[in-house]
Design an enzyme around this catalytic site. Structure first.
Site, PDB file in Angstrom:
ATOM      1  N   HIS A 215       7.791  -1.485   0.316  1.00 52.14           N
ATOM      2  CA  HIS A 215       6.993  -1.409   1.397  1.00 52.14           C
ATOM      3  C   HIS A 215       6.680  -2.905   1.833  1.00 52.14           C
ATOM      4  CE1 HIS A 215       3.720   0.972   3.263  1.00 52.14           C
ATOM      5  NE2 HIS A 215       4.417   0.700   4.028  1.00 52.14           N
TER       6      HIS A 215
ATOM      7  N   CYS B 211      -1.653  -1.074   1.324  1.00 52.21           N
ATOM      8  CA  CYS B 211      -0.510  -1.255   0.373  1.00 52.21           C
ATOM      9  C   CYS B 211       0.178  -2.418   0.633  1.00 52.21           C
ATOM     10  CB  CYS B 211       0.442  -0.034   0.518  1.00 52.21           C
ATOM     11  SG  CYS B 211      -0.116   1.560   0.370  1.00 52.21           S
TER      12      CYS B 211
END
Length: 594
Positions: free
Chosen positions: A146, A85
């Site tokens: 993130h 990610c």
């Protein structure tokens, strides 16, 4: 007299010309503004390319994503810059390999693990949102970030979306993970927690043994020493247990701009609230160009699925979650269509990397996606399954419909594509690895501008993709491949980039992806006459690429990744972080200001 009349005439002519020039300039400006399309970028999380109907899945229903493909252009050789990610999203936002921004490394931890970490997208990186913001766009991101929050204090927000070109933010600055679901065991550094638990048990057993020996008179240890050891055991176990125990409150939070509106997050309703925020953003910005990044929490495990989708798919909880994801995509498409912005809006759909494959959740449930014919999965360096992703563009009237393109493209290409559509220029003070996709999408060219694409495992070059300019072949060389059978790889769902986790290859493992996209049959000098020449050309490409790299601070070093209490975003008095300002749902969203 004649001279005076001529002077008056000249003055009138000049004034008339200037007036028309001003009107023309205004019209040109208006035209340029009108030509700036709205841009909606939808990114799923952990979605396998084989989970979508238009990419070959005939059992999971994704009618809305399939509609985008039917009404637009579908890329079948679309590549993420990393199989995880944080580095993939950094590359997407900056148009640059994550190694250039320090957003990947070769250590065990290759993603951000805490909202109280100091690592994140560096302040000197320029996102496409920052450029579009200067071009007059309203810019918003909704959902998963993130890419970090703070650097030096709890409220400096150096890595926050609003510090990187976004006017509006709503969502989780971290990610969707098992700690956020009640009844799930903690997933953050789980093996470390097991080790700490065993160490605590050993200390307790040792302390009890000393007490027994003291009581029987077998040893002459003082009570002061025993009390000191007991205090140490208590502090040791209390410290690590408190940190991991509070993680559910600390990491699981929802922010609106800089404000924490819910901590811990109510993940059962978060995806619905995110879609409501997206629809509200579109509604209030429909009169001017806008950029909306819809960063879905679907289909990252654990799954939070609406009741009307539970048990409806043929693939259990994962399939249910994919079908719900498609519904959310449909809500955004319908909102664009219903307010008459269909032909003025470019919609893009993708995933941040490949699916988790056959991974298993903390309670034993299957939580992985299907990567189709491609080998590997999320977290496995180099193999196509971890980096081959959907790539769909719809812009009626500008792009053709129902078209497929099988040329190598990258998530990094979104950066120069949207920057140029906004009428801006690319930054000249740094290397941009992405390429403008519009000529390829519009059919002006039939070749990708990428001759080479480089694939990293952390900060180590793992594989190279070469698409020769005079050939339809796409060669891929692996310098090493992950050993997925290694126990540590299975436990963490991704493999390391060094040592016992990898198999080195000399010469590099070579495939022709144009004939063998599944990477099932490595080539050799016996099966490929140009084997050595191909390897040499790839090596030359690597050498040229390495000349463009410069050392940068590692944002995912242990020092930057580990939790720091003074950086922890907290709604309340730390460590007792709790609030719920978002429970009123749509009432708050109607009043939200950009």
């Amino acid at each position: 007299m004649c001279l005076r009349i001529n002077l008056c005439l000249c003055r009138s002519v000049v004034l008339t010309v200037l007036s028309y020039s001003s009107i023309l300039m205004i019209c040109v400006t208006c035209t340029e503004t009108n030509l700036q399309p709205n841009i909606v970028l939808i990114m799923a999380d952990d979605l396998g390319i084989g989970d979508v109907g238009c990419y070959g899945n005939d059992t999971i229903r994704t009618p809305n994503v399939d509609r985008l493909a039917k009404e637009g252009v579908m890329l079948t050789h679309h590549i993420a810059a990393a199989p995880l990610c944080t580095p993939s999203r950094a590359a997407f936002m900056t148009g640059r390999y994550p190694i250039r921004s320090g957003m990947d490394n070769g250590h065990r931890v290759r993603v951000l693990l805490f909202t109280g970490s100091s690592g994140g997208l560096p302040k000197n990186e320029t996102t496409f949102a920052a450029i579009l913001q200067k071009q007059g766009y309203s810019t918003g991101i909704i959902g998963k970030w993130h890419l970090g929050v703070n650097c030096e204090s709890r409220s400096d927000y150096c890595h926050h979306p609003l510090s990187h070109g976004f006017d509006f933010y709503y969502g989780t600055p971290f990610t969707n993970f098992h700690d956020c679901k009640r009844g799930e065991r903690s997933a953050i550094l789980f093996d470390v927690q097991v080790t700490l638990h065993l160490a605590t048990e050993a200390l307790v057993v040792g302390l009890l043994t000393l007490l027994f020996l003291k009581w029987t008179g077998s040893i002459g240890i003082s009570w002061k020493t025993i009390v000191g050891l007991a205090a140490f055991c208590l502090l040791f176990s209390g410290a690590w247990y408190s940190v991991f125990g509070f993680l559910r409150n600390w990491n699981c939070l929802v922010m609106r701009n800089y404000e924490i509106v819910q901590q811990p997050s109510n993940s059962e309703t978060l995806s619905t609230r995110m879609t409501e925020e997206a629809l509200a953003f579109i509604e209030r910005n429909q009169k001017k160009p806008f950029l909306l990044v819809m960063s879905l929490i679907h289909v990252h495990a654990p799954f939070f699925t609406r009741k009307e989708f539970i048990g409806k798919s043929k693939h259990g909880s994962y399939g249910d979650n994919v079908e719900e994801m498609d519904w959310h995509v449909g809500q955004i498409i319908n909102a664009i269509n219903n307010i008459g912005l269909t032909n003025k809006t470019l919609i893009y759909f993708t995933s941040d990397h490949g699916g988790s494959g056959d991974s298993v959740g903390t309670n034993g449930e299957h939580d992985g996606g299907w990567n189709g014919i491609y080998k590997g999965k999320k977290g496995l360096a180099g193999w196509e399954g971890g980096i081959r992703v959907p790539g769909i563009f719809r812009w009626p009237g500008q792009l053709p419909s129902n078209k497929k393109i099988d040329e190598p493209t990258s998530l990094m290409d979104i950066y120069p594509t949207v920057v140029k559509l906004a009428g801006a220029s690319l930054p000249q003070d740094r290397v941009i690895d992405g390429r403008d996709l519009m000529p390829l999408l519009e059919g002006e060219t039939h070749r990708s501008e990428h001759e080479f694409l480089f694939h990293y495992c952390g900060n180590v070059l793992n594989a190279v993709r070469w698409h020769p300019r005079d050939s339809d072949s796409v060669w891929k060389a692996h310098f090493f491949t992950p050993k997925s059978e290694v126990d540590s790889c299975d436990q963490k769902n991704f493999c390391g980039c060094h040592g016992h986790c990898i198999s080195n290859h000399d010469p590099p493992l070579l495939f022709d992806l144009s004939k063998d996209p599944s990477e099932a049959n490595p080539l050799s000098p016996d099966t490929e006459p140009l084997f050595h020449e191909i390897q040499n050309q790839i090596q030359l490409g690597v050498e040229e690429h390495r000349k463009t790299l410069t050392p940068v601070p590692l944002q995912l070093s242990w020092n930057n990744v580990l939790w720091k209490p003074w950086l922890q975003p907290c709604c309340g008095t730390f460590p007792f972080c709790w609030c719920d300002k978002d429970s009123s749902g749509s009432n708050n969203r109607q009043g939200a200001k950009q």
